[in-house]
Structure formats: C-alpha cells, structure tokens
Write an enzyme that holds these catalytic residues in place. Structure first.
Site, PDB file in Angstrom:
ATOM      1  N   CYS A  10      40.099 -19.900   8.074  1.00 10.62           N
ATOM      2  CA  CYS A  10      41.394 -19.399   8.523  1.00 10.62           C
ATOM      3  C   CYS A  10      42.433 -19.887   7.516  1.00 10.62           C
ATOM      4  O   CYS A  10      42.082 -20.367   6.440  1.00 10.62           O
ATOM      5  CB  CYS A  10      41.713 -19.818   9.961  1.00 10.62           C
ATOM      6  SG  CYS A  10      42.014 -21.573  10.222  1.00 10.62           S
ATOM      7  N   ARG A  16      41.849 -22.107  14.367  1.00  9.53           N
ATOM      8  CA  ARG A  16      40.775 -21.136  14.558  1.00  9.53           C
ATOM      9  C   ARG A  16      39.466 -21.547  13.897  1.00  9.53           C
ATOM     10  O   ARG A  16      38.419 -21.525  14.545  1.00  9.53           O
ATOM     11  CB  ARG A  16      41.212 -19.762  14.042  1.00  9.53           C
ATOM     12  CG  ARG A  16      42.386 -19.193  14.818  1.00  9.53           C
ATOM     13  CD  ARG A  16      42.911 -17.922  14.209  1.00  9.53           C
ATOM     14  NE  ARG A  16      43.550 -18.196  12.926  1.00  9.53           N
ATOM     15  CZ  ARG A  16      43.953 -17.254  12.081  1.00  9.53           C
ATOM     16  NH1 ARG A  16      43.755 -15.979  12.361  1.00  9.53           N
ATOM     17  NH2 ARG A  16      44.541 -17.572  10.950  1.00  9.53           N
ATOM     18  N   ASP A 127      46.109 -15.869  15.273  1.00 12.81           N
ATOM     19  CA  ASP A 127      46.543 -17.239  15.004  1.00 12.81           C
ATOM     20  C   ASP A 127      47.392 -17.728  16.177  1.00 12.81           C
ATOM     21  O   ASP A 127      48.455 -17.173  16.454  1.00 12.81           O
ATOM     22  CB  ASP A 127      47.356 -17.274  13.715  1.00 12.81           C
ATOM     23  CG  ASP A 127      47.660 -18.685  13.252  1.00 12.81           C
ATOM     24  OD1 ASP A 127      47.475 -19.649  14.035  1.00 12.81           O
ATOM     25  OD2 ASP A 127      48.084 -18.837  12.096  1.00 12.81           O
TER      26      ASP A 127
END
Length: 164
Positions: A10, A16, A127
C-alpha cells in the site's frame, strides 16, 4: 525448494498492507504452510520502522489478528525479484509498481482484490487512514476475502512446483 513469497503493498505500509500481511500469515499458518510461504508487506511511500496505525491494530485484534512486531518499510527494487507475487491494495499503488518494475516482472503484480470471491466487483481496498473505525473494518472484510482466494491460488502454485 525456497518458500513461495507474497508481498502486500500500500502507500504507507501502516494500515492496509500490514493488515493483509497479518491476515494472510494466519491463513498460511492455519493451512500448515508457514514453512512453504513467506509473507511480507511494504509501502510505496513508507517511512521506515513505524508501527502499524493504532486503529488498524485495534480492529485487527478484535478479529484475532496481531499486527504486533510489524514495522513499516519502503518497497525496494529488489522486492520484484524476491517475491513471486506483489499485491497492490489499489490501482494507484499498482500503477506505481508497474512504473518501478521491469516489464519482464509485471506478471508478478496484481490487485489483491482480484482474489476476492465474496466481494468480486471490488477493485480496491480503500485507504482508511483519514476515516473512522468502520473504514478499518471494511479493510478487514476485503482483506479476509482476498486472502481466502489468494490462499487457494498459492496452494495451486505450490502443487505445480511440486510436480516440476
């Protein structure tokens, strides 16, 4: 035989991708494949050695996953040759991977959501950094789904390797 290696990516390696690392590591261990599969995470723009976001840790803990011991790290050029699969959390990170990876290695790059079966139309793990706790739960929902599908794929790949 070297372990089959999976890298989750990420942007900051704070929410994440460490969540995906913890979830997939658990799936791998539960399947008895911990010695055969290496799992890691990185960020395209990560500051080194930071703990995962406290909200990500808290929500993961509620589902029985531990992000303890994980620290952020930046994606390295060498990662493209060391990992069999490099899984981006969204299209922006996938584009970044394509821009920094030799074209001959593009076959290693995938969106993690490509392995979702319960959320098949989802194209990104959003996100959650600037949101609330529900965003972290959504990350877990998508990551758990993707990791289930990914585990099946990796098991198939291991079977193929054994046949060679």
């Amino acid at each position: 035989m070297r372990p089959f290696a999976v890298l989750f990516v990420c942007m900051g390696n704070l929410c994440r991708s460490p969540t995906a690392q913890a979830v997939f590591a658990r799936r791998v261990a539960d399947a008895g494949l911990a010695r055969q599969v290496k799992v890691d995470s990185a960020g395209t723009h990560a500051a080194p050695r930071m703990l995962p976001d406290a909200r990500a840790r808290a929500r993961a803990n509620l589902r029985g996953y531990s992000l303890n011991g994980l620290r952020s790290r930046a994606l390295q050029k060498s990662d493209f040759g060391q990992f069999d699969m490099v899984l981006a959390m969204d299209e922006a990170n996938l584009l970044h991977l394509h821009c920094h990876c030799a074209e001959a290695e593009w076959h290693r790059l995938h969106l993690v959501t490509a392995f979702c079966t319960r959320h098949p139309s989802t194209t990104a793990v959003p996100d959650p950094y600037y949101g609330n706790a529900e965003g972290f739960d959504r990350v877990l929902d998508l990551v758990e789904d993707a990791c289930d599908g990914l585990l099946l794929h990796v098991q198939q790949q291991l079977q193929l390797y054994r046949q060679l």
